[in-house]
Design an enzyme around this catalytic site. Structure first.
Site, PDB file in Angstrom:
ATOM      1  N   SER A  58     -41.081  35.215 -35.826  1.00 35.20           N
ATOM      2  CA  SER A  58     -41.553  36.149 -34.796  1.00 35.20           C
ATOM      3  C   SER A  58     -42.858  36.826 -35.203  1.00 35.20           C
ATOM      4  CB  SER A  58     -40.513  37.241 -34.551  1.00 35.20           C
ATOM      5  OG  SER A  58     -39.266  36.685 -34.232  1.00 35.20           O
TER       6      SER A  58
HETATM    7  N1  SAH Z   1     -35.698  35.989 -36.845  1.00 39.39           N
HETATM    8  C1  SAH Z   1     -36.439  34.780 -37.157  1.00 39.39           C
HETATM    9  C2  SAH Z   1     -37.142  34.172 -35.965  1.00 39.39           C
HETATM   10  C3  SAH Z   1     -36.198  33.746 -34.961  1.00 39.39           C
HETATM   11  S1  SAH Z   1     -36.653  32.393 -33.933  1.00 39.39           S
HETATM   12  C4  SAH Z   1     -37.437  35.015 -38.274  1.00 39.39           C
HETATM   13  O1  SAH Z   1     -37.583  36.157 -38.716  1.00 39.39           O
HETATM   14  O2  SAH Z   1     -38.031  34.043 -38.732  1.00 39.39           O
HETATM   15  C5  SAH Z   1     -35.061  32.246 -33.178  1.00 39.39           C
HETATM   16  C6  SAH Z   1     -34.043  31.532 -34.010  1.00 39.39           C
HETATM   17  O3  SAH Z   1     -32.809  31.631 -33.299  1.00 39.39           O
HETATM   18  C7  SAH Z   1     -34.315  30.041 -34.176  1.00 39.39           C
HETATM   19  O4  SAH Z   1     -34.313  29.702 -35.529  1.00 39.39           O
HETATM   20  C8  SAH Z   1     -33.149  29.389 -33.420  1.00 39.39           C
HETATM   21  O5  SAH Z   1     -32.723  28.167 -34.000  1.00 39.39           O
HETATM   22  C9  SAH Z   1     -32.070  30.459 -33.503  1.00 39.39           C
HETATM   23  N2  SAH Z   1     -31.030  30.395 -32.461  1.00 39.39           N
HETATM   24  C10 SAH Z   1     -31.162  30.054 -31.159  1.00 39.39           C
HETATM   25  N3  SAH Z   1     -29.968  30.110 -30.533  1.00 39.39           N
HETATM   26  C11 SAH Z   1     -29.059  30.505 -31.466  1.00 39.39           C
HETATM   27  C12 SAH Z   1     -27.653  30.742 -31.429  1.00 39.39           C
HETATM   28  N4  SAH Z   1     -26.943  30.550 -30.327  1.00 39.39           N
HETATM   29  N5  SAH Z   1     -27.044  31.152 -32.564  1.00 39.39           N
HETATM   30  C13 SAH Z   1     -27.751  31.324 -33.726  1.00 39.39           C
HETATM   31  N6  SAH Z   1     -29.088  31.108 -33.820  1.00 39.39           N
HETATM   32  C14 SAH Z   1     -29.736  30.700 -32.700  1.00 39.39           C
END
Ligand code: SAH
Length: 210
Positions: A58
């Site tokens: 992010s």
């Molecule tokens: N917080 C992260 C960025 C998040 S991007 C950082 O600091 O780098 C969003 C992430 O959510 C992605 O890696 C994606 O694979 C995950 N994601 C999407 N749907 C999800 C779900 N249902 N359960 C767990 N993770 C999920």
């Protein structure tokens, strides 16, 4: 931009955000260790960047803003749950603000790499699990706070609402289209949530929401 202190100076100036505790946590996290080698030169620019598996780390401002929404009303001794570990960067920031951080990632490779990275960097109060965040992390619940870092459709999954304690909060980008409204939901004694809205953000989608 060369380092996290300079990145924070820019965020502070540009967004006029007064989030001192979060700024101090973010200054301690080496974002260059969370991005792909080819993006290291952009690690301290205020941008979301690609990570493995088509996901993103992010934007620092978004991490800052969500962390700031989460900590108000909570305490350092509290424990929180993050959905969407990605690179582990947001979890690393939260580890300075809370006693324990539980984080769930649906993509196995990302969960594994984040766990390794966080261990290498010596974060001892972060627990990473591969799984669908829709179901939360029941054994570790109740949580004082939950933060969702993927774009949700309405409603916020019931397990997450159940696994937060009364007085605790959920920070989540929620909406029907690409534009997600940043919500802070505070759990009331009745089990209902007080809802506050904080503008539009864009996120990679939350996967497999039933
Ligand atoms: N917080 C992260 C960025 C998040 S991007 C950082 O600091 O780098 C969003 C992430 O959510 C992605 O890696 C994606 O694979 C995950 N994601 C999407 N749907 C999800 C779900 N249902 N359960 C767990 N993770 C999920």
């Amino acid at each position: 931009m060369s380092d996290s202190a300079e990145m924070i100076r820019q965020i502070r100036k540009y967004y006029r955000l007064n989030a001192l505790a979060v700024f101090s946590a973010m200054k301690k996290v080496p974002r260059e260790k969370f991005v792909l080698p080819s993006y290291v030169h952009l690690a301290y620019s205020d941008n979301a960047l690609p990570i493995a598996c088509g996901q993103t780390i992010s934007q620092p401002y978004t991490v800052c803003f969500m962390s700031h929404l989460l900590i108000s009303g909570l305490k350092k001794r509290d424990k929180v749950l993050e959905i969407g570990t990605g690179s582990g960067y947001q979890a690393a920031v939260l580890s300075y603000l809370f006693k324990e951080v539980y984080t769930i990632e649906i993509i196995g490779r990302l969960a594994k790499e984040a766990r390794k990275r966080l261990k290498r960097l010596d974060y001892k109060n972060i627990f990473v699990r591969k799984g669908n965040g829709e179901f939360g992390w029941e054994e570790a619940s109740p949580f004082d706070g939950v933060i969702v870092t993927a774009g949700l459709y309405n409603p916020v999954p019931i397990a997450l609402r159940e696994q937060v304690r009364v007085g605790g909060r959920i920070i989540a980008p929620v909406g029907e289209g690409e534009d997600k409204v940043m919500l802070r939901l505070t759990k009331l004694k009745s089990g209902e949530f007080r809802k506050e809205k904080f503008g539009i953000f864009h996120f990679v989608p939350f996967v497999k929401q039933s």
